[in-house]
Design a protein around this motif. Structure first.
Motif, PDB file in Angstrom:
ATOM      1  N   ARG A   1      64.135  67.171  28.455  1.00 53.45           N
ATOM      2  CA  ARG A   1      62.622  66.917  27.941  1.00 53.45           C
ATOM      3  C   ARG A   1      61.769  67.275  29.037  1.00 53.45           C
ATOM      4  O   ARG A   1      60.382  67.810  28.642  1.00 53.45           O
TER       5      ARG A   1
ATOM      6  N   ARG B   1      56.612  54.325  25.529  1.00 56.60           N
ATOM      7  CA  ARG B   1      58.107  54.607  25.171  1.00 56.60           C
ATOM      8  C   ARG B   1      58.345  54.122  23.708  1.00 56.60           C
ATOM      9  O   ARG B   1      59.228  54.678  22.962  1.00 56.60           O
ATOM     10  N   TYR B   2      57.861  52.992  23.447  1.00 56.42           N
ATOM     11  CA  TYR B   2      58.135  52.243  22.281  1.00 56.42           C
ATOM     12  C   TYR B   2      57.696  53.175  21.124  1.00 56.42           C
ATOM     13  O   TYR B   2      58.456  53.219  19.971  1.00 56.42           O
TER      14      TYR B   2
ATOM     15  N   PHE C   1      57.769  56.423  20.944  1.00 58.62           N
ATOM     16  CA  PHE C   1      58.696  57.607  20.843  1.00 58.62           C
ATOM     17  C   PHE C   1      59.707  56.813  20.159  1.00 58.62           C
ATOM     18  O   PHE C   1      60.410  57.658  19.264  1.00 58.62           O
ATOM     19  N   ALA C   2      60.187  55.696  20.689  1.00 65.35           N
ATOM     20  CA  ALA C   2      61.460  55.125  19.902  1.00 65.35           C
ATOM     21  C   ALA C   2      61.442  54.918  18.409  1.00 65.35           C
ATOM     22  O   ALA C   2      62.259  55.057  17.734  1.00 65.35           O
TER      23      ALA C   2
ATOM     24  N   SER D   1      61.472  58.065  16.801  1.00 64.15           N
ATOM     25  CA  SER D   1      62.934  58.631  16.723  1.00 64.15           C
ATOM     26  C   SER D   1      63.732  57.744  15.790  1.00 64.15           C
ATOM     27  O   SER D   1      64.348  58.469  14.911  1.00 64.15           O
ATOM     28  N   ASN D   2      63.780  56.553  16.009  1.00 64.65           N
ATOM     29  CA  ASN D   2      64.703  55.791  14.914  1.00 64.65           C
ATOM     30  C   ASN D   2      64.234  54.462  15.108  1.00 64.65           C
ATOM     31  O   ASN D   2      64.593  53.583  15.952  1.00 64.65           O
TER      32      ASN D   2
ATOM     33  N   GLU E   1      65.195  51.891  13.076  1.00 63.23           N
ATOM     34  CA  GLU E   1      65.960  50.674  13.252  1.00 63.23           C
ATOM     35  C   GLU E   1      66.521  50.473  14.547  1.00 63.23           C
ATOM     36  O   GLU E   1      66.846  49.254  14.843  1.00 63.23           O
ATOM     37  N   ALA E   2      66.998  51.636  15.245  1.00 65.04           N
ATOM     38  CA  ALA E   2      67.718  51.427  16.541  1.00 65.04           C
ATOM     39  C   ALA E   2      66.693  50.889  17.519  1.00 65.04           C
ATOM     40  O   ALA E   2      66.928  49.736  18.159  1.00 65.04           O
ATOM     41  N   ALA E   3      65.419  51.117  17.348  1.00 64.91           N
ATOM     42  CA  ALA E   3      64.336  50.438  18.136  1.00 64.91           C
ATOM     43  C   ALA E   3      64.185  49.240  17.804  1.00 64.91           C
ATOM     44  O   ALA E   3      64.199  48.328  18.777  1.00 64.91           O
TER      45      ALA E   3
ATOM     46  N   GLY F   1      58.092  63.251  14.519  1.00 69.81           N
ATOM     47  CA  GLY F   1      58.029  62.109  15.277  1.00 69.81           C
ATOM     48  C   GLY F   1      58.570  62.312  16.597  1.00 69.81           C
ATOM     49  O   GLY F   1      59.429  63.401  16.762  1.00 69.81           O
ATOM     50  N   ALA F   2      58.347  61.414  17.536  1.00 73.70           N
ATOM     51  CA  ALA F   2      59.142  61.064  18.992  1.00 73.70           C
ATOM     52  C   ALA F   2      59.050  62.326  19.842  1.00 73.70           C
ATOM     53  O   ALA F   2      59.733  62.541  20.869  1.00 73.70           O
TER      54      ALA F   2
END
Lengths: 324, 517
Positions: free
Chosen positions: A14, A196-197, A199-200, A203-204, A206-208, A269-270
Motif C-alpha cells: 500500500r 489508523r482508527y 481506516f480500521a 474497513s471493518n 466490527e473488527a475495529a 472506505g479505508a
C-alpha cells in the motif's frame, strides 16, 4: 508451501502505491500547467497564479475534511451548506460588534457543533451518513436565509476582508491556509493512531470494535473534523467576498468529493490520503482556470470535470486490479 | 422424475449441452495431464496428472497453500493454466473462462456464501436464470419450484424467506441447492461444512450422495478427515503444489493421509501441554444476556475450558457478553476474585481479556488493510508517543508476530485479504499475542485451517498456559475440544447443560447432550 500467499494474490504494498498515485497526480498537475503555459500567455502571469491558488485553496481544505469522512466509509454532503451558513454567522457576529478573534472561534465552534450533530445522528440515531448530512444541507441553507431574511450581510471589518487579498512571502494567504490545515491533517491521518482508527473503522467496524477501537468516538471525530474544515472555509469565503450569504458555495460538497476521489480516496472506505485530495482540488481548479483563460464555455467545464473523474478513477481501478 | 432432475434438465436444455458430452459411469469425465500453474517463477501447482471419474466422490486434501485453491480456480476457468492438457469427456478443452466451465457443466460451491442477502431464497436460486413469461418474471412459479427442490432435497427451508434471515449454514445449503439445480455434470465443494451444524452437514452429505447416484462427479475439498472417510470414493493428496498420491478410500486410513499431507502423526497434532491449574482468573455466576442464559463457569490459570455445542447454542454470545460487546442482563462476573462489570470491549481489554472472534471476515480482520496494521490495531496506544505512532516500534512489533507465528507473507504491507484462511487466523491470534492478556477466548480458531496450522495453534495454546494464562476454547469440532479442554462445558439453546472433566465422557454422550435428543 508459501507459493500461494507470496505470489498469487499479493498486491503491491500500500505504501508504494500511495506514493505512486501522489506522483502521478503531481505529474498530471504539472503537465496541465506546462500545457496551459504554452496555450495562453496569461496563465503564468503572477496575477493568474495567485488567483488559481486562491480558487483551489478553499476546495482543497474542504476535500481534506471530506476525505476523513470518506475513509470511514461515510459521506458528508453538508460541507457546501456549512460554508454558506458559517459565512453568514461570521458576518452577523462581526456586524454585531463581536471582536474578530471571538467571531472566528465562535464560527469554528459552530462547525464543531454541526459535526457533532452528524455524529449523533449516525451513532445514536442510526441514520445513514448520506441522509443526516443531506438533511443538514437543506436545513442549514434555510436557517441561514432566515437569519439574513433572504438577503446578504455585508462585512465592514477591514482587517477581516483584507486578509484574503494579502500575500505572505509572495504567496496568497489563502494558500498558506491550505498548508496550515494540510500539515496537521497529514500528521493526524498518516502518523497518529487516530488516523489508523479511521481506516480500521472504514474497513471493518466490527473488527475495529473488538480490537478495542472506540468506533463511536472515531465517527464523531471524522464528522467534526469535516464540519470544522467547512466552517474554516466559511471564514475564508466571507473574507474573500466580504459578505455573509447563505446561498454561497452551492455545490461545493460535490467539488470536495470529486477532489477527494480524484486524489485516490475510495468511496468504499479505508483508502485515502491527505496529499491526494489536495492535488485533486488543484487539478480541478487548474482545469476551471485554464478553461476560463481559453474562453471555453463554462458549461463545458462541468462536462470536463465529469469526464476527468471517470478517467482518473477508472485508471485507478485498473491499477488496483493489475496489482492483484 | 423429481423436481430437482426436472429443473436441471431444463437448464441443460437451455445451455445446449450436447448428448455426446457424456461418458458412462466410472469412465474418466475430466482428465488433467501435466496441468501446471506458474506465477512468475513460482510454481503454485507442479504438473498434476489425475482423472476424475463420472459418478464418483473424489476428495482432495492438503494443507493451506498446498495448491487446492489453485486447482479449483483452474478447473472453474477463473485462471488459465501455464502448461498441460485438460480432457473433458475425452476431448481436449481450453477451460479458459468461467463461462466455458459452467457451460460444460462444471460448477463450484464456495466456502463463503456468494449470494444476495436481501433477495428471497427462491430469487437467489433462480438468479441469472429466471423463469419468464412475456418478459415478466413468474415469481410465484419460481417460488413454488424452488420450494419443491428444497423439500425434495430434504432441506427444511422456506423458499419465500429473505436469505439474510437464514443462518450461514442454511445459506450454504441454498447455495448448494442452486448449484445442484443447474444441471451440473461436475461439482466442486470447497470446505462446504465449515459453517454448518451437524444436522445441516448431514443434509448436505445426503445431497452429495444423491448427486453421485445420479452420475454427477463430485470433488470434495475438506480439512475434516472424518468427512472424507464418510463420503469419498477416492482421495487425492496435495502437498506444496505437488500431487503426492491418489488412494481408494478403502485402501487407506487417516494416519496415512496425514502422513502424506504433512509428515506428522495425529498424536502430535492434539498435543496437550500439562500445566497445573492455578488461581481462578474469571468466574461467572448466572450470567445472562442476548442468546445465553444463566451461565456459571470458572476459568483458572493454566487451564483450557472448552465450550462445545451447535452453532447458535449460545457459546459465542456468552463470549461476546463476557467481552462487553453484548450487554449482560443478569448475573455477575468476578475477575481474579473481584466483582466487575464489563460495559464495553475496552474495559475487557484493560482487565486482560482477549477475544479472537468467530468470523475472521466479519469480526476478526480489516481485510483491505495491511497485515501490519491489523496486528498493531489493539496496541496502537502503546506504540504511540504523544500524538504520533513510533513507526520503528510498530514495524518491529508486526514483524515479530509475523516471524513468531510464521505467517507466510512477503511483507507486513500486504493486505490481509491476500492471505489464506490459516494465515488470516494467525494474524487474528497475533493481534492478541502482542496485546497480551490473562484470559484468551478463542472462538472457532481452526475453522478453515489446515492440519499443520492447527497443530501450530494448539502448541501456542500450551505456550500461553505455561505463561499463566487461561483459555476459553469455543469449538463445534468435538475432537478438538474433547482432546484439549481440561474442562468441557456443553451448551444447548443458550444454556450450559453439562460439564465434564478431561476425557471423562464419551463422544456420544457429549453429542447427545449438545443435540438434546
Amino acid at each position: 508451501m508459501s507459493v500461494e500467499t507470496t505470489t498469487e494474490s499479493a498486491p503491491a504494498p500500500r505504501k508504494g502505491t500511495n506514493i505512486l498515485l501522489g506522483l502521478t497526480l503531481l505529474g498530471l498537475l504539472l503537465a496541465l500547467w506546462v500545457a496551459l503555459g504554452f496555450a495562453t500567455n496569461a496563465f503564468w502571469s503572477p496575477n493568474n497564479i495567485s488567483n488559481l491558488l486562491r480558487q483551489g485553496a478553499m476546495t482543497a481544505i474542504l476535500a481534506v475534511g471530506q476525505t476523513f469522512v470518506i475513509i470511514t466509509a461515510g459521506i458528508d454532503l453538508s460541507v457546501g451548506a456549512i460554508v454558506g451558513f458559517t459565512s453568514v454567522i461570521v458576518a452577523w457576529l462581526l456586524q454585531a460588534g463581536v471582536p474578530l478573534w471571538a467571531s472566528i472561534i465562535l464560527t469554528l465552534l459552530i462547525g464543531v457543533a454541526i459535526g457533532a450533530f452528524h455524529g449523533f445522528g449516525i451513532v445514536r440515531m442510526g441514520l445513514p451518513p448520506f441522509i443526516i448530512t443531506l438533511a443538514t444541507l437543506t436545513s442549514l441553507r434555510g436557517i441561514g436565509l432566515l437569519i439574513t431574511n433572504g438577503s446578504t450581510i455585508s462585512i465592514s471589518h477591514e482587517g477581516f476582508t483584507n486578509f484574503s487579498r494579502a500575500d505572505f512571502l509572495g504567496i496568497p494567504s489563502l494558500f498558506w491556509m491550505v498548508i496550515l490545515v494540510g500539515i496537521p491533517a497529514f500528521i493526524f491521518l498518516h502518523l497518529s493512531r487516530f488516523g489508523r482508527y479511521l481506516f480500521a473503522v472504514g474497513s471493518n467496524k466490527e473488527a475495529a470494535r473488538l480490537s478495542g477501537v472506540n468506533v463511536d468516538r472515531t465517527i464523531y471525530l471524522a464528522y467534526i473534523l469535516s464540519a470544522t474544515c467547512a466552517a474554516f472555509v466559511g471564514l475564508l469565503l466571507a473574507s474573500r467576498i466580504g459578505i455573509g450569504n447563505a446561498t454561497q458555495a452551492e455545490g461545493w460538497e460535490l467539488q470536495a468529493i470529486a477532489s477527494s476521489v480524484i486524489g485516490g480516496t475510495s468511496l468504499f472506505g479505508a483508502v485515502g490520503s491527505v496529499h491526494g485530495p489536495l492535488l485533486g482540488a488543484f487539478i480541478l481548479a487548474t482545469i476551471n482556470n485554464g478553461a476560463n483563460l481559453l474562453n471555453v464555455n463554462s458549461f463545458w467545464q462541468r462536462i470536463i470535470t465529469g469526464l476527468l473523474i471517470i478517467i482518473i478513477v477508472y485508471f485507478d481501478q485498473l491499477r488496483r486490479r493489475g496489482s492483484r | 422424475m423429481s423436481s430437482l432432475e426436472e429443473l436441471s434438465r431444463r437448464h441443460e436444455d437451455q445451455a445446449g449441452l450436447a448428448e455426446s458430452d457424456t461418458v458412462p459411469r466410472g469412465a474418466p469425465i475430466l482428465e488433467l495431464r501435466g496441468l501446471q500453474k506458474k506465477y512468475g517463477l513460482v510454481e503454485a501447482l507442479k504438473p498434476v496428472t489425475v482423472s476424475f471419474l463420472a459418478g464418483e466422490i473424489h476428495a482432495i486434501v492438503g494443507e493451506n497453500g498446498a495448491g487446492k485453491s489453485t486447482l479449483i480456480k483452474l478447473l472453474t476457468g477463473v485462471i488459465r493454466r501455464t502448461a498441460g492438457e485438460v480432457f473433458w469427456c475425452g476431448k481436449p478443452v481450453q477451460l479458459a473462462t468461467p463461462t466455458e466451465a459452467i457451460s460444460r457443466g462444471i460448477n463450484a460451491v464456495h466456502q463463503e456464501v456468494v449470494l444476495c442477502p436481501h433477495l428471497s431464497v427462491a430469487a437467489n436460486m433462480f438468479l441469472g436464470d429466471e423463469m419468464n413469461r412475456n418478459g415478466l418474471m413468474r415469481k410465484a412459479a419460481m417460488e413454488k419450484a424452488a420450494q419443491a427442490v428444497l423439500d425434495d432435497l430434504g432441506f427444511h427451508l422456506p423458499a419465500g424467506a429473505r436469505l439474510e434471515s437464514l443462518t450461514i449454514g442454511q445459506q450454504q445449503l441454498v447455495a448448494t441447492a442452486k448449484a445442484a439445480m443447474r444441471g451440473i455434470r461436475f461439482i466442486i465443494f470447497d470446505e462446504p461444512t465449515a459453517y454448518l451444524t451437524r444436522q445441516e452437514s448431514a443434509q448436505l452429505f445426503r445431497l452429495i450422495r444423491r448427486l453421485r447416484d445420479q452420475g454427477v462427479t463430485v470433488v470434495y475439498i475438506s480439512h475434516r478427515m472424518e468427512e472424507v472417510f464418510e463420503l469419498a470414493d477416492r482421495v487425492s493428496v496435495l502437498r506444496d503444489g505437488t500431487h503426492v498420491g491418489t488412494r481408494l478410500i478403502g485402501e487407506t486410513n487417516e494416519n496415512e493421509l496425514i502422513a502424506l499431507m504433512i509428515n506428522r502423526s495425529i498424536e502430535q497434532i492434539y498435543h496437550k501441554e500439562q500445566v497445573p491449574a492455578g488461581d481462578v482468573i474469571v468466574e461467572t455466576k448466572g450470567l445472562s444476556g442476548p442468546g445465553f442464559e444463566d451461565v456459571s463457569l470458572t476459568v483458572r490459570a493454566g487451564e483450557i475450558v472448552g465450550l462445545y455445542g451447535l452453532i447458535g447454542a449460545g457459546r459465542s454470545e456468552f463470549a461476546l457478553g463476557l467481552y462487553g460487546r453484548q450487554p449482560v442482563t443478569a448475573g455477575e462476573i468476578f475477575w481474579e476474585g473481584r466483582k466487575v462489570s464489563i460495559p464495553n470491549e475496552r474495559v475487557a481489554m484493560a482487565l486482560g481479556i482477549a477475544l479472537a472472534p468467530e468470523s475472521r471476515r466479519d469480526q476478526g480482520l480489516c481485510l483491505n488493510l495491511p497485515i501490519g496494521l491489523n496486528i498493531n490495531l489493539p496496541v496502537l496506544k502503546r506504540l504511540s508517543s504523544g500524538l504520533t505512532i513510533r513507526r520503528g516500534d510498530a514495524a518491529r512489533n508486526a514483524e515479530r508476530q509475523i516471524a513468531d507465528l510464521r505467517i507466510k507473507t512477503p511483507s507486513r504491507h500486504v493486505l490481509a485479504s491476500a492471505m489464506s484462511g490459516g494465515n488470516q487466523q494467525k494474524i487474528v491470534i497475533g493481534k492478541w499475542l502482542s496485546h497480551g492478556a490473562r484470559l484468551f477466548i478463542f472462538d472457532e480458531p481452526t475453522v478453515g485451517v489446515d492440519v499443520g496450522t492447527k497443530a501450530e495453534i494448539y502448541r501456542l495454546f500450551g505456550e500461553l498456559l505455561k505463561q499463566g494464562a487461561g483459555i476459553i476454547l469455543i469449538s463445534s469440532y468435538l475432537p478438538e475440544v474433547y482432546e484439549l479442554a481440561d474442562r468441557l462445558h456443553v451448551f444447548r439453546g443458550g444454556r450450559l447443560v453439562a460439564s465434564h472433566d478431561h476425557r471423562a465422557a464419551t463422544h456420544e454422550d457429549v453429542l447427545t447432550q449438545a443435540i438434546g435428543s
